[in-house]
Design an enzyme around this catalytic site. Structure first.
Site, mmCIF file in Angstrom:
data_model
loop_
_atom_site.group_PDB
_atom_site.id
_atom_site.type_symbol
_atom_site.label_atom_id
_atom_site.label_comp_id
_atom_site.label_asym_id
_atom_site.label_seq_id
_atom_site.Cartn_x
_atom_site.Cartn_y
_atom_site.Cartn_z
ATOM 1 N N ARG A 1 1.110 -1.257 0.292
ATOM 2 C CA ARG A 1 -0.409 0.332 0.295
ATOM 3 C C ARG A 1 1.379 1.140 -0.019
ATOM 4 O O ARG A 1 0.724 2.743 -0.594
ATOM 5 C CB ARG A 1 -0.560 0.011 1.677
ATOM 6 C CG ARG A 1 -1.394 1.155 1.391
ATOM 7 C CD ARG A 1 -2.826 1.132 0.941
ATOM 8 N NE ARG A 1 -2.983 2.338 0.312
ATOM 9 C CZ ARG A 1 -4.353 3.121 -0.246
ATOM 10 N NH1 ARG A 1 -5.289 2.256 -1.153
ATOM 11 N NH2 ARG A 1 -5.383 4.057 -0.134
ATOM 12 N N GLU A 2 1.897 0.819 0.774
ATOM 13 C CA GLU A 2 2.757 2.580 0.870
ATOM 14 C C GLU A 2 3.923 2.742 -0.069
ATOM 15 O O GLU A 2 3.784 3.547 -1.080
ATOM 16 C CB GLU A 2 3.702 1.920 2.382
ATOM 17 C CG GLU A 2 2.993 1.861 3.295
ATOM 18 C CD GLU A 2 2.522 3.782 4.233
ATOM 19 O OE1 GLU A 2 3.267 4.809 3.246
ATOM 20 O OE2 GLU A 2 2.081 3.836 4.749
ATOM 21 N N SER A 3 4.261 2.024 -1.136
ATOM 22 C CA SER A 3 4.990 2.074 -1.700
ATOM 23 C C SER A 3 5.105 1.473 -3.331
ATOM 24 O O SER A 3 5.592 1.821 -4.367
ATOM 25 C CB SER A 3 6.329 1.753 -1.465
ATOM 26 O OG SER A 3 6.766 0.613 -1.269
#
Length: 637
Positions: free
Chosen positions: A487-489
């Site tokens: 989700r983050e990167s």
């Protein structure tokens, strides 16, 4: 421009016989540092027509500007037309030629207006220097913005002001745009430009209304009717934000003072928006009456969400049914309508809606499946190649750039290749990237090709061994940490956000330093945060700390990971008798980004487990403790 049909047709170049990466590294570093003697020596040791030659030539162009003739820029663009670098070189040349006032050279390399505002300002200065008066109208267009513009625009704006294209009215109108954008410093600057004009008093009042919007009924007589109208609109715009209740009372009684129908409608919508998202009960009667006569999907969705948060199930059903049919068909609204009907005794219809909701592949579909006790439906569509894949030249560059740890450049090459490929070629590239274990590039290709159902590309088991190792060391579910990274990167080790969050798990440098200090580890540098092992180690440890802080509750820990631990207390009810179920608490998270984040990470974990672990595709979304708890501050005791 070279199309992917040509690129894909080019077979992968013969193996480079392990081209001397160290030599090219030295050559590239020398070029960046303007060390031309070392560059010449290193180049002599490289093969002719090295795949990354464009990166060395880029720096020769850079140092040669603005004296280089535009033909050199054009030749570079033609020679390396299958690369993203020509676009960078042209942009660089526009700035250099613009600063040097080499207007003819600028127009030679840029036949059409660039996208970036600063470059546009140089471009239109060049047009104006060539007696193209249309540039003045473009100056007025660029001027009309509520934010500050780049310094490169100042000469263009000065010319437009001298020509009277940007007049006092245009300055006043921009001041209003700055007002709406909340840019008070720009308002003050523009107000000084209005001194001595017919708009000076209006400008002063606009500043006053920004500070005291409730003064909109005290406008002086000396203003023109048009100025008064605009100031009323501006004052109410601001007042709705600063005191929504008082603004509603004024609007109910004085709305006819806003004579422009479009403006009155827009302000009514703004009032409805803040009344809804802030849950202002005192405005509820007005709001609901307004919504009954306006088919505004976004506001109706927010009103339905507010009813869910309040667990007013009759209102929930009412407002969901006001949504268009295609919106009601979304798993989220089918789920909540089912919950509403179940609470009001329509259990058979509620179950039918749950069954329909469970057909999706998202957080609410999985919630519905759990309530039914059914397995999740993944709708996976394995890839089947329609043509033989031949890797384009750009792939060689990507391989070499990755070896050089120039991951940002490699990612840009990949994006350029995807943007110049058709869908089938994009899908072939996604499959190729997955086989090469280029995880972030596979995810990117799945997005560009809109391959939403080819889950192997979207959710590869990236860095699984490292996540499992750190999971054991930190007593943390590796699939949860992997889902956070996705989700983050999107598994890009070199990802960096606008606020400085870095690496796979998008750690803020201060957070990373604190976690490392508590673990008696080396103070991480920025470069270290781009190392996948360091980032996963610190990120999993931080996630484990949040889980411990929030008593193992992943919903709270994930919300804290995204928005900061300090906010969670404010998002939980103080009194136990106001505690809410887990699903309602997720819907009640004030920040949309964080609501989406919590849902996405838990959904991704379900998908990772279902795709890559030998576990049943059921009851994986939330633990019994998470789903059965009532959410209030007592959870943190």
């Amino acid at each position: 421009m070279v199309r992917a049909a040509v690129l894909i047709a080019c077979s992968l170049m013969a193996p480079l016989a392990m081209a001397d990466t160290s030599t090219f590294r030295q050559a590239l570093d020398a070029a960046r540092n303007d060390d031309w003697e070392t560059l010449s020596r290193m180049e002599s040791a490289l093969d002719d027509n090295h795949p990354l030659e464009a990166y060395l030539e880029f720096h020769r162009i850079r140092v040669g500007l603005p004296e280089l003739p535009p033909e050199k820029i054009q030749a570079y663009a033609e020679t390396y037309s299958d690369s993203p670098l020509p676009g960078d070189v042209v942009d660089m040349a526009i700035v250099a030629y613009g600063k040097a006032k080499r207007w003819d050279a600028l127009l030679t390399v840029s036949e059409t207006a660039p996208r970036e505002v600063a470059l546009q300002c140089y471009y239109y200065q060049a047009k104006l220097a060539n007696n193209d008066e249309s540039a003045l109208q473009e100056a007025a267009r660029l001027w009309a913005h509520g934010s500050s513009r780049p310094n490169a625009c100042d000469p263009l704006f000065d010319a437009a002001r001298q020509a009277g294209v940007i007049d006092d009215k245009a300055i006043w109108e921009r001041q209003r745009l700055a007002f709406e954008a909340g840019n008070y410093s720009l308002m003050r600057y523009l107000n000084r430009l209005l001194e001595g004009s017919d708009y000076e008093t209006a400008g002063n009042w606009l500043k006053k209304l920004y500070r005291s919007p409730d003064s909109l009924s005290d406008l002086p007589r000396g203003l023109s009717g048009e100025q008064k109208e605009m100031l009323r609109e501006a004052g109410l715009f601001r007042w709705i934000y600063t005191d929504t209740i008082a603004a509603r009372k004024w609007f109910e009684k004085q709305a006819t003072q806003i004579t422009n129908d479009d403006a009155r409608e827009s302000l009514g919508r703004r009032l409805a928006w803040y009344s809804t998202i802030r849950g202002i009960e005192e405005n509820r009667a007005w709001l609901d009456q307004w919504l009954e006569s306006h088919s505004d999907v976004e506001l109706l969705s927010q009103r339905a969400r507010r009813a869910v948060i309040e667990q007013n199930w009759e209102a929930t059903a009412h407002w969901i049914r006001k949504l268009p049919a295609e919106e009601q068909a979304d798993s989220r609204w089918r789920y909540w309508l089912s919950r509403a009907l179940e609470a009001t005794g329509e259990e058979d219809t509620a179950r039918e809606l749950l069954q329909q909701a469970a057909k999706g592949r998202n957080f609410f579909a999985f919630l519905a499946a759990d309530r039914l006790g059914e397995p999740y439906r993944f709708s996976d569509a394995p890839y089947s190649a329609t043509v033989d894949f031949k890797a384009p030249k750009a792939v060689n560059r990507i391989v070499l750039l990755q070896e050089l740890e120039e991951d940002t450049a490699a990612h840009r090459e990949w994006l350029w290749l995807l943007w110049h490929s058709d869908r089938e070629q994009q899908r072939a590239l996604a499959d190729y990237a997955l086989k090469k274990q280029w995880y972030s590039l596979a995810v990117e290709a799945s997005i560009q090709s809109k391959s939403w159902d080819t889950l192997a590309w979207r959710f590869p088991p990236a860095y699984r061994a490292q996540f499992e190792k750190e999971g054991v060391e930190n007593d943390l579910d590796p699939w949860l940490a992997m889902s956070v990274s996705r989700r983050e990167s999107a598994f890009n080790p070199r990802a960096r956000s606008g606020v400085g969050a870095s690496g796979l798990m998008q750690l803020m440098p201060a957070t990373a330093r604190q976690v490392a200090k508590e673990a008696n580890q080396e103070r991480p540098t920025q470069a270290m945060l781009f190392d996948q092992n360091v980032n996963i180690g610190l990120g999993t440890r931080y996630l484990a700390e949040l889980l411990e802080q929030f008593n193992g509750n992943r919903l709270l820990a994930l919300a804290a990971y995204n928005a900061g631990p300090h906010r969670i207390d404010n998002w939980l009810e103080e009194e136990d008798d106001k505690a809410v179920p887990a699903d309602v608490w997720v819907e009640s998270i004030p920040f949309r980004e964080t609501r989406d984040y919590v849902q996405a990470v838990l959904t991704y974990r379900v998908l990772f487990i279902g795709l890559h672990d030998d576990q049943p595709r059921t009851a994986q979304l939330m633990t019994d403790m998470e789903s059965e708890s009532r959410y209030s501050l007592s959870m943190l005791e």
